[in-house]
Design an enzyme around this catalytic site. Structure first.
Site, PDB file in Angstrom:
ATOM      1  N   SER A 165       0.829  -1.197   0.000  1.00 23.73           N
ATOM      2  CA  SER A 165       0.000   0.000   0.000  1.00 23.73           C
ATOM      3  C   SER A 165       0.872   1.260   0.000  1.00 23.73           C
ATOM      4  O   SER A 165       1.633   1.490  -0.932  1.00 23.73           O
ATOM      5  CB  SER A 165      -0.939  -0.046   1.205  1.00 23.73           C
ATOM      6  OG  SER A 165      -1.900   0.980   1.148  1.00 23.73           O
ATOM      7  N   HIS A 370      -7.817  -5.180   0.296  1.00 21.93           N
ATOM      8  CA  HIS A 370      -6.548  -4.443   0.387  1.00 21.93           C
ATOM      9  C   HIS A 370      -5.714  -4.858   1.599  1.00 21.93           C
ATOM     10  O   HIS A 370      -4.512  -5.115   1.481  1.00 21.93           O
ATOM     11  CB  HIS A 370      -6.845  -2.941   0.426  1.00 21.93           C
ATOM     12  CG  HIS A 370      -5.649  -2.082   0.191  1.00 21.93           C
ATOM     13  ND1 HIS A 370      -4.975  -2.048  -1.004  1.00 21.93           N
ATOM     14  CD2 HIS A 370      -4.995  -1.213   1.007  1.00 21.93           C
ATOM     15  CE1 HIS A 370      -3.967  -1.200  -0.932  1.00 21.93           C
ATOM     16  NE2 HIS A 370      -3.959  -0.682   0.284  1.00 21.93           N
TER      17      HIS A 370
END
Length: 396
Positions: A165, A370
């Protein structure tokens, strides 16, 4: 030139007693799982003190190829910390699996999280100035300082970089602004990369994007500079609320799915307490707003201060873009169809702009979101094994 050096013992003090406890908890987690660990402190050129954890070797002498595996640097996502790479346990966490496979593992903490808010002669975390940094500063100062420190300590010429990320965002910023660091990276692994975000499907993101300008001005006006990490006494209560009481457990789980993207049903039950005891590690408002700006604009660019201030800082009314093409090192990208933050369309845009992608790997799992890249119960086979297989191509 960005440099790094160890901070002498007298050079800094902890800003709170709880931070000393935090360091002990992190090191203790690693030792508890049977691994040796070291804690290093790196100071950046602009005066921020960063904590870096090291696992110099695994539990045994396992090395599946017999070659020199080298050094790996792991970099966490927004509001995360080095704990993100270890709380899933010794048979699941990437840091442990890499150490067992023969790598010298270093785990970074970006400025502003609970491991990297120490006093230095230049920086006082009680001041507004301490928190006045965007993604650019973390990419331009933090990463080079940590990389140079690791190379000096290990005597290596290059490191392997793995980011999740925001850890990928900072890497591409560093390469854009300091392309000479291409010479210090063997290969880069991007897990759920955040570069282009115009197709992010997030209700919270849409609201923040809509309110970004007035919200930024309001928070600046009242002096709200950062989100504090969750106090550890609350972290100790959190597992009891989320696990031991059936009614509240259901509410807690829905909250985690909505806010954190974490479904407890997809966590291995043995490391749910470790996850719940290591919640958000804190984050600066300006850095979070920078991410919102990227989402809102669809560009991968520097912080937008507004037209008049942009003219002063950048000599243009709009912030300049980071140059993705400056990333010359081999890059492997791991993504998921179900990741609503690092949307497939945005990932493919990054893939098409990078000049040296060696692997594009889709995680073969439905509903793999995610945060699952560091929390999923099957992370060892879905993410970590493909990563290690890629890295084996680069050992000498």
């Amino acid at each position: 030139m960005v440099t790094a050096k160890a901070i002498p013992r007298h050079f800094w003090t902890w800003n709170t007693i709880s931070q000393t406890t935090t360091l002990t908890l992190q090191s203790g987690m690693i030792v508890y799982n049977g691994y040796p660990t070291q804690t290093h402190t790196v100071v950046t050129e602009d005066g921020y003190a960063l904590t870096v954890h090291r696992i110099p070797r695994g539990r045994g002498k396992r090395n599946s190829t017999g070659c020199d595996k080298g050094v790996v640097l792991l970099v966490h996502g927004i509001s995360g910390s080095s704990a993100s790479w270890v709380y899933t346990g010794k048979d699941n966490a990437l840091a442990y699996m890499l150490a067992d496979d023969g790598y010298d593992v270093w785990i970074a903490n970006a400025r502003g999280n609970e491991y990297s808010t120490m006093y230095t002669r230049q920086r006082d975390p009680r001041t507004r100035e301490f928190w006045d940094f965007s993604l650019t500063e973390s990419g331009v100062y933090d990463l080079p300082a940590v990389i140079d420190y690791i190379l000096e300590k290990t005597g290596k010429e290059k490191i392997i970089y793995v980011g999740h990320s925001m850890g990928t965002t900072l890497f591409y910023i560093m390469m854009s602004q300091l392309p000479e660091y291409n010479e210090k990276i063997t290969v880069m692994i991007s897990l759920a990369p955040i570069v282009y975000t115009s197709h992010t499907k997030s209700g919270v993101g849409n609201v923040l994007a809509f309110l970004q300008e007035p919200l930024s001005k309001f928070l600046n006006l009242i002096g709200f500079t950062h989100i504090m990490p969750v106090p550890h006494f609350l972290s100790e209560i959190r597992p009891m609320l989320c696990i031991d009481t059936p009614l509240i457990s259901n509410i807690c789980q829905k909250f985690l799915i909505l806010v954190e993207g974490v479904d407890l049903q997809r966590l291995n039950p043995t490391f749910i307490p470790a996850y719940l005891n290591n919640p958000y590690a804190g984050a600066p408002i300006k850095q979070m707003m920078h991410l919102v700006q990227l989402f809102k604009s669809g560009r991968f660019c520097q912080y937008n201060y507004g037209k008049s201030e942009n003219l002063k800082r950048y000599n243009r009314t709009q912030p300049p873009s980071y140059n993705i093409s400056e990333t010359k090192v081999p890059v492997a990208i791991l993504y998921s169809d179900s990741d609503t933050t690092a949307n497939v369309i945005d990932v493919m845009k990054l893939y098409n702009e990078l000049p040296n992608v060696i692997k594009l790997h889709k995680v073969p799992c439905k509903d793999f979101n995610h945060i699952a890249f560091v929390t999923h119960k099957d992370i060892a086979t879905l993410v970590n094994k493909p990563v290690i297989d890629i890295l084996h191509l680069y050992c000498t």
